[in-house]
Design a protein around this motif. Structure first.
Motif, PDB file in Angstrom:
ATOM      1  N   ALA A 222       0.746  -1.244  -0.097  1.00 36.34           N
ATOM      2  CA  ALA A 222      -0.220   0.007   0.156  1.00 36.34           C
ATOM      3  C   ALA A 222       0.946   0.982  -0.070  1.00 36.34           C
ATOM      4  CB  ALA A 222      -0.980  -0.183   1.296  1.00 36.34           C
ATOM      5  N   LYS A 223       0.260   2.564  -0.452  1.00 36.48           N
ATOM      6  CA  LYS A 223       1.124   3.501  -0.451  1.00 36.48           C
ATOM      7  C   LYS A 223       1.145   4.099   1.196  1.00 36.48           C
ATOM      8  CE  LYS A 223      -0.857   5.073  -4.903  1.00 36.48           C
ATOM      9  NZ  LYS A 223      -1.913   5.753  -5.428  1.00 36.48           N
TER      10      LYS A 223
ATOM     11  N   SER B  31      -9.866   3.036  -1.056  1.00 37.63           N
ATOM     12  CA  SER B  31      -8.553   3.031  -1.833  1.00 37.63           C
ATOM     13  C   SER B  31      -7.948   1.838  -1.929  1.00 37.63           C
ATOM     14  CB  SER B  31      -7.920   4.274  -1.036  1.00 37.63           C
ATOM     15  OG  SER B  31      -8.331   5.338  -1.064  1.00 37.63           O
ATOM     16  N   PHE B  32      -7.832   1.220  -0.868  1.00 34.91           N
ATOM     17  CA  PHE B  32      -7.187  -0.129  -0.747  1.00 34.91           C
ATOM     18  C   PHE B  32      -7.709  -1.162  -1.941  1.00 34.91           C
ATOM     19  CE2 PHE B  32      -7.080  -4.355   0.648  1.00 34.91           C
ATOM     20  CZ  PHE B  32      -5.581  -5.087   0.533  1.00 34.91           C
ATOM     21  N   LEU B  33      -9.250  -1.101  -1.872  1.00 35.02           N
ATOM     22  CA  LEU B  33      -9.968  -1.983  -2.863  1.00 35.02           C
ATOM     23  C   LEU B  33      -9.708  -1.534  -4.201  1.00 35.02           C
ATOM     24  CD1 LEU B  33     -13.163  -2.890  -1.222  1.00 35.02           C
ATOM     25  CD2 LEU B  33     -11.382  -4.428  -1.540  1.00 35.02           C
ATOM     26  N   GLU B  34      -9.499  -0.229  -4.462  1.00 34.67           N
ATOM     27  CA  GLU B  34      -9.537   0.492  -5.847  1.00 34.67           C
ATOM     28  C   GLU B  34      -7.882   0.113  -6.220  1.00 34.67           C
ATOM     29  OE1 GLU B  34      -9.303   4.653  -7.913  1.00 34.67           O
ATOM     30  OE2 GLU B  34     -10.090   4.345  -6.021  1.00 34.67           O
ATOM     31  N   GLU B  35      -7.000  -0.036  -5.449  1.00 41.37           N
ATOM     32  CA  GLU B  35      -5.265  -0.231  -5.833  1.00 41.37           C
ATOM     33  C   GLU B  35      -5.488  -1.582  -6.183  1.00 41.37           C
ATOM     34  OE1 GLU B  35      -1.006   0.088  -3.884  1.00 41.37           O
ATOM     35  OE2 GLU B  35      -2.723   1.234  -3.077  1.00 41.37           O
ATOM     36  N   MET B  36      -5.947  -2.604  -5.284  1.00 37.23           N
ATOM     37  CA  MET B  36      -5.967  -4.027  -5.510  1.00 37.23           C
ATOM     38  C   MET B  36      -6.552  -4.343  -6.835  1.00 37.23           C
ATOM     39  SD  MET B  36      -7.387  -6.596  -2.495  1.00 37.23           S
ATOM     40  CE  MET B  36      -7.003  -8.202  -2.667  1.00 37.23           C
ATOM     41  N   VAL B  37      -7.959  -3.620  -7.316  1.00 36.13           N
ATOM     42  CA  VAL B  37      -8.461  -4.077  -8.397  1.00 36.13           C
ATOM     43  C   VAL B  37      -7.337  -3.664  -9.642  1.00 36.13           C
ATOM     44  CG1 VAL B  37     -10.277  -3.564  -9.807  1.00 36.13           C
ATOM     45  CG2 VAL B  37     -10.836  -4.256  -7.730  1.00 36.13           C
TER      46      VAL B  37
ATOM     47  N   ALA C 285      -1.682   4.545   4.689  1.00 36.93           N
ATOM     48  CA  ALA C 285      -1.726   3.892   6.011  1.00 36.93           C
ATOM     49  C   ALA C 285      -1.776   4.848   7.284  1.00 36.93           C
ATOM     50  CB  ALA C 285      -0.320   3.119   6.104  1.00 36.93           C
ATOM     51  N   THR C 286      -1.712   6.196   6.998  1.00 36.29           N
ATOM     52  CA  THR C 286      -2.019   7.035   7.961  1.00 36.29           C
ATOM     53  C   THR C 286      -3.246   7.947   7.977  1.00 36.29           C
ATOM     54  OG1 THR C 286      -0.566   8.669   6.524  1.00 36.29           O
ATOM     55  CG2 THR C 286       0.505   7.337   7.989  1.00 36.29           C
ATOM     56  N   GLN C 287      -4.038   7.503   6.899  1.00 39.02           N
ATOM     57  CA  GLN C 287      -5.282   8.238   6.864  1.00 39.02           C
ATOM     58  C   GLN C 287      -6.209   8.080   8.256  1.00 39.02           C
ATOM     59  OE1 GLN C 287      -7.118   6.842   3.437  1.00 39.02           O
ATOM     60  NE2 GLN C 287      -6.218   8.309   1.822  1.00 39.02           N
TER      61      GLN C 287
END
Length: 101
Positions: free
Chosen positions: A18-19, A34-40, A23-25
């Motif tokens: 992850a970016k 965002s994690f799901l979007e990046e994963m897709v 992680a600090t959001q």
């Protein structure tokens, strides 16, 4: 012989790094989205890489069979992981919707 990526808790983080800003959001909903979007997008990239390697092997551009199989299996495992994450998210949503208010 031990597969360290599967025995460690951070195995998912190694597969899909992850970016650091995410992680600090403070808002976990935005972070998970965002994690799901990046994963897709990463799974899509792996699928495209596997398709390109298959085409390269079919046209004889020097890709070995082992490289093609590795790319295809990596894309397949990533897609299966993404599918399971989606299934668990849908299952959790359905469970929440069944709760009495």
């Amino acid at each position: 012989m031990e597969i360290s990526a599967l025995t460690k808790v951070d195995g998912l983080a190694q597969a899909f790094p992850a970016k650091e800003a995410q992680a600090t959001q403070a808002n976990p909903t935005v972070g998970f989205g965002s994690f799901l979007e990046e994963m897709v997008s990463k799974v899509n990239e792996q699928q495209a890489t596997a398709d390109k390697s298959i085409q390269a092997m079919a046209t004889g551009e020097g890709k070995g069979l082992h490289e093609v199989m590795l790319a295809v299996e990596k894309a397949n495992i990533s897609f299966q992981l993404l599918t399971q994450v989606r299934n668990k998210a849908v299952e959790a949503y359905q469970e929440i919707m069944r709760m009495p208010v």
